[in-house]
Design a protein around this motif. Structure first.
Motif, PDB file in Angstrom:
ATOM      1  N   GLU A   7     -72.653 -12.060 -11.849  1.00 15.04           N
ATOM      2  CA  GLU A   7     -71.923 -12.329 -10.607  1.00 15.04           C
ATOM      3  C   GLU A   7     -72.661 -13.376  -9.765  1.00 15.04           C
ATOM      4  O   GLU A   7     -72.039 -14.278  -9.194  1.00 15.04           O
ATOM      5  CB  GLU A   7     -71.751 -11.046  -9.793  1.00 15.04           C
ATOM      6  CG  GLU A   7     -70.761 -10.057 -10.391  1.00 15.04           C
ATOM      7  CD  GLU A   7     -70.634  -8.789  -9.560  1.00 15.04           C
ATOM      8  OE1 GLU A   7     -71.198  -8.751  -8.443  1.00 15.04           O
ATOM      9  OE2 GLU A   7     -69.973  -7.843 -10.012  1.00 15.04           O
ATOM     10  N   LEU A  18     -67.580 -12.927  -6.966  1.00 13.09           N
ATOM     11  CA  LEU A  18     -67.079 -11.800  -7.749  1.00 13.09           C
ATOM     12  C   LEU A  18     -67.390 -10.450  -7.111  1.00 13.09           C
ATOM     13  O   LEU A  18     -66.729  -9.455  -7.423  1.00 13.09           O
ATOM     14  CB  LEU A  18     -67.659 -11.838  -9.173  1.00 13.09           C
ATOM     15  CG  LEU A  18     -67.227 -13.013 -10.051  1.00 13.09           C
ATOM     16  CD1 LEU A  18     -67.790 -12.856 -11.457  1.00 13.09           C
ATOM     17  CD2 LEU A  18     -65.714 -13.132 -10.120  1.00 13.09           C
ATOM     18  N   TYR A  21     -64.498  -8.445  -5.684  1.00 11.81           N
ATOM     19  CA  TYR A  21     -63.545  -7.730  -6.528  1.00 11.81           C
ATOM     20  C   TYR A  21     -63.975  -6.278  -6.704  1.00 11.81           C
ATOM     21  O   TYR A  21     -65.145  -5.936  -6.554  1.00 11.81           O
ATOM     22  CB  TYR A  21     -63.436  -8.393  -7.908  1.00 11.81           C
ATOM     23  CG  TYR A  21     -62.809  -9.768  -7.911  1.00 11.81           C
ATOM     24  CD1 TYR A  21     -61.515  -9.959  -8.371  1.00 11.81           C
ATOM     25  CD2 TYR A  21     -63.505 -10.879  -7.461  1.00 11.81           C
ATOM     26  CE1 TYR A  21     -60.929 -11.220  -8.389  1.00 11.81           C
ATOM     27  CE2 TYR A  21     -62.935 -12.143  -7.467  1.00 11.81           C
ATOM     28  CZ  TYR A  21     -61.648 -12.302  -7.931  1.00 11.81           C
ATOM     29  OH  TYR A  21     -61.075 -13.547  -7.932  1.00 11.81           O
ATOM     30  N   SER A  23     -65.478  -3.534  -8.446  1.00 12.69           N
ATOM     31  CA  SER A  23     -66.508  -3.794  -9.459  1.00 12.69           C
ATOM     32  C   SER A  23     -66.207  -3.148 -10.810  1.00 12.69           C
ATOM     33  O   SER A  23     -66.362  -3.803 -11.849  1.00 12.69           O
ATOM     34  CB  SER A  23     -67.884  -3.372  -8.952  1.00 12.69           C
ATOM     35  OG  SER A  23     -67.911  -2.003  -8.672  1.00 12.69           O
ATOM     36  N   GLN A  25     -63.377  -2.283 -12.229  1.00 14.94           N
ATOM     37  CA  GLN A  25     -62.263  -2.989 -12.850  1.00 14.94           C
ATOM     38  C   GLN A  25     -62.692  -4.371 -13.327  1.00 14.94           C
ATOM     39  O   GLN A  25     -62.385  -4.797 -14.450  1.00 14.94           O
ATOM     40  CB  GLN A  25     -61.137  -3.101 -11.815  1.00 14.94           C
ATOM     41  CG  GLN A  25     -59.827  -3.658 -12.333  1.00 14.94           C
ATOM     42  CD  GLN A  25     -58.817  -3.766 -11.193  1.00 14.94           C
ATOM     43  OE1 GLN A  25     -59.047  -4.467 -10.212  1.00 14.94           O
ATOM     44  NE2 GLN A  25     -57.704  -3.075 -11.309  1.00 14.94           N
ATOM     45  N   LEU A  26     -63.437  -5.075 -12.475  1.00 15.03           N
ATOM     46  CA  LEU A  26     -63.900  -6.421 -12.811  1.00 15.03           C
ATOM     47  C   LEU A  26     -64.813  -6.399 -14.023  1.00 15.03           C
ATOM     48  O   LEU A  26     -64.668  -7.204 -14.955  1.00 15.03           O
ATOM     49  CB  LEU A  26     -64.630  -7.024 -11.615  1.00 15.03           C
ATOM     50  CG  LEU A  26     -65.268  -8.389 -11.888  1.00 15.03           C
ATOM     51  CD1 LEU A  26     -64.212  -9.472 -11.940  1.00 15.03           C
ATOM     52  CD2 LEU A  26     -66.323  -8.712 -10.847  1.00 15.03           C
ATOM     53  N   HIS A  27     -65.785  -5.474 -14.045  1.00 17.32           N
ATOM     54  CA  HIS A  27     -66.744  -5.422 -15.147  1.00 17.32           C
ATOM     55  C   HIS A  27     -66.048  -5.100 -16.465  1.00 17.32           C
ATOM     56  O   HIS A  27     -66.392  -5.677 -17.505  1.00 17.32           O
ATOM     57  CB  HIS A  27     -67.851  -4.406 -14.838  1.00 17.32           C
ATOM     58  CG  HIS A  27     -68.744  -4.856 -13.715  1.00 17.32           C
ATOM     59  ND1 HIS A  27     -69.704  -4.037 -13.145  1.00 17.32           N
ATOM     60  CD2 HIS A  27     -68.838  -6.037 -13.049  1.00 17.32           C
ATOM     61  CE1 HIS A  27     -70.337  -4.694 -12.188  1.00 17.32           C
ATOM     62  NE2 HIS A  27     -69.819  -5.909 -12.112  1.00 17.32           N
ATOM     63  N   ARG A  29     -63.036  -5.965 -17.216  1.00 23.97           N
ATOM     64  CA  ARG A  29     -62.315  -7.186 -17.604  1.00 23.97           C
ATOM     65  C   ARG A  29     -63.271  -8.226 -18.193  1.00 23.97           C
ATOM     66  O   ARG A  29     -62.954  -8.887 -19.185  1.00 23.97           O
ATOM     67  CB  ARG A  29     -61.574  -7.766 -16.399  1.00 23.97           C
ATOM     68  CG  ARG A  29     -60.455  -6.869 -15.902  1.00 23.97           C
ATOM     69  CD  ARG A  29     -59.746  -7.451 -14.677  1.00 23.97           C
ATOM     70  NE  ARG A  29     -58.858  -8.518 -15.064  1.00 23.97           N
ATOM     71  CZ  ARG A  29     -58.844  -9.737 -14.510  1.00 23.97           C
ATOM     72  NH1 ARG A  29     -59.682 -10.026 -13.546  1.00 23.97           N
ATOM     73  NH2 ARG A  29     -57.999 -10.650 -14.917  1.00 23.97           N
ATOM     74  N   ILE A  30     -64.453  -8.385 -17.580  1.00 23.82           N
ATOM     75  CA  ILE A  30     -65.430  -9.354 -18.086  1.00 23.82           C
ATOM     76  C   ILE A  30     -65.915  -8.948 -19.472  1.00 23.82           C
ATOM     77  O   ILE A  30     -65.982  -9.779 -20.389  1.00 23.82           O
ATOM     78  CB  ILE A  30     -66.615  -9.503 -17.111  1.00 23.82           C
ATOM     79  CG1 ILE A  30     -66.152 -10.173 -15.815  1.00 23.82           C
ATOM     80  CG2 ILE A  30     -67.737 -10.321 -17.746  1.00 23.82           C
ATOM     81  CD1 ILE A  30     -67.189 -10.171 -14.704  1.00 23.82           C
ATOM     82  N   ILE A  63     -60.321 -14.825 -14.494  1.00 26.57           N
ATOM     83  CA  ILE A  63     -60.885 -14.187 -13.308  1.00 26.57           C
ATOM     84  C   ILE A  63     -60.029 -14.449 -12.079  1.00 26.57           C
ATOM     85  O   ILE A  63     -60.007 -13.657 -11.129  1.00 26.57           O
ATOM     86  CB  ILE A  63     -62.352 -14.642 -13.091  1.00 26.57           C
ATOM     87  CG1 ILE A  63     -63.208 -13.443 -12.693  1.00 26.57           C
ATOM     88  CG2 ILE A  63     -62.489 -15.761 -12.101  1.00 26.57           C
ATOM     89  CD1 ILE A  63     -63.367 -12.394 -13.735  1.00 26.57           C
ATOM     90  N   TYR A 205     -56.744  -6.972  -6.127  1.00 26.75           N
ATOM     91  CA  TYR A 205     -57.923  -6.979  -7.006  1.00 26.75           C
ATOM     92  C   TYR A 205     -59.240  -6.904  -6.233  1.00 26.75           C
ATOM     93  O   TYR A 205     -60.299  -6.734  -6.836  1.00 26.75           O
ATOM     94  CB  TYR A 205     -57.916  -8.234  -7.886  1.00 26.75           C
ATOM     95  CG  TYR A 205     -56.782  -8.243  -8.888  1.00 26.75           C
ATOM     96  CD1 TYR A 205     -56.869  -7.520 -10.074  1.00 26.75           C
ATOM     97  CD2 TYR A 205     -55.616  -8.958  -8.633  1.00 26.75           C
ATOM     98  CE1 TYR A 205     -55.834  -7.515 -10.988  1.00 26.75           C
ATOM     99  CE2 TYR A 205     -54.567  -8.964  -9.537  1.00 26.75           C
ATOM    100  CZ  TYR A 205     -54.680  -8.232 -10.714  1.00 26.75           C
ATOM    101  OH  TYR A 205     -53.636  -8.221 -11.608  1.00 26.75           O
TER     102      TYR A 205
END
Length: 255
Positions: A7, A18, A21, A23, A25-27, A29-30, A63, A205
């Motif tokens: 990030e 980042l 966002y 976290s 959910q974001l992690h 997705r990454i 992203i 998001y």
């Protein structure tokens, strides 16, 4: 090396925050994207993004959620059309409209089509912004696939698009109604005196602190009586805290 470091690297490299966002959910997705491109560690993924332009763009698209189409949720756009006609246009031939996080341009061009029909000859200003320069270039080009125009009424397709091969190309007059600019909703200041702000399927998001800040800034950027139009999957439960009342399910009015 963990995703927090990643990030920090993304903020320095792309100026995208980042941490705004959600976290978990974001992690997910990454990690899913890393798996799809065949890298097993954050170090390897950073190395890939440094050397491969196409992977950099794939990451940015992923992203910044560049999913868009004309008149997404058409029935809700009909509600917006009614609100513009009854609340914003009387006595005002020059509305100032902002399509925030506009992606490929389908949304601001949808707004331009609406304004051309409701108020032909009006001097309306439509500003469309996004964080992704490459996607803004695509928006300016105004070329779309069938799936992106599938919600457009036939009369609008015939009037506002020409077909070239498998592409639908937006009419230059509609294109000229929209000005595209790069803008970061989280890090940059907002313009003022908007009659309408459209920001759909983006704020969901972000974490709650960032949501609060964005909604407050949207409110301060709207004129009294101005409207905020959000996506069909989002609802502002504490809308009164931001100085809004509810104009309809997905439309909020600045008090």
């Amino acid at each position: 090396m963990d995703l927090v470091y990643f990030e920090q690297w993304v903020l320095k490299e792309f100026n995208i925050n980042l941490s705004a966002y959600k976290s978990n959910q974001l992690h997910r997705r990454i990690l899913s994207l890393m798996s799809r491109v065949g890298v097993k560690s954050v170090e390897d993924y950073i190395a890939l993004l440094k050397k491969d332009k196409s992977q950099r763009q794939r990451f940015l698209d992923f992203i910044t959620i560049n999913v868009s189409e004309f008149f997404r949720n058409p029935e809700i756009f009909e509600e917006l059309k009614e609100k513009i006609l009854k609340e914003l246009l009387p006595g005002n031939r020059s509305l100032k409209i902002w399509s925030a996080a506009c992606s490929i341009g389908a949304e601001p061009y949808s707004l331009a089509i609406i304004m051309d029909n409701l108020s032909p000859g009006g001097k309306h200003k439509i500003i469309a912004t996004d964080i992704d320069s490459t996607i803004l270039d695509r928006a300016r080009a105004g070329e779309y696939s069938f799936s992106e125009v599938k919600n457009v009424k036939k009369e609008y397709l015939d009037k506002y698009f020409k077909v070239s091969g498998d592409k639908y190309i937006i009419d230059s007059r509609i294109k000229n109604m929209v000005s595209f600019k790069k803008h970061d909703l989280i890090l940059e200041a907002y313009e003022k005196d908007f009659d309408l702000i459209v920001c759909r399927n983006v704020v969901i998001y972000f974490n709650q602190d960032v949501k609060d800040a964005i909604y407050k800034k949207f409110s301060s950027s709207l004129k009294k009586g101005g409207l905020l139009f959000v996506g069909a999957t989002e609802s502002i439960y504490n809308y009164k805290d931001y100085g809004f009342d509810k104009a309809s399910t997905f439309i909020y009015r600045k008090l």
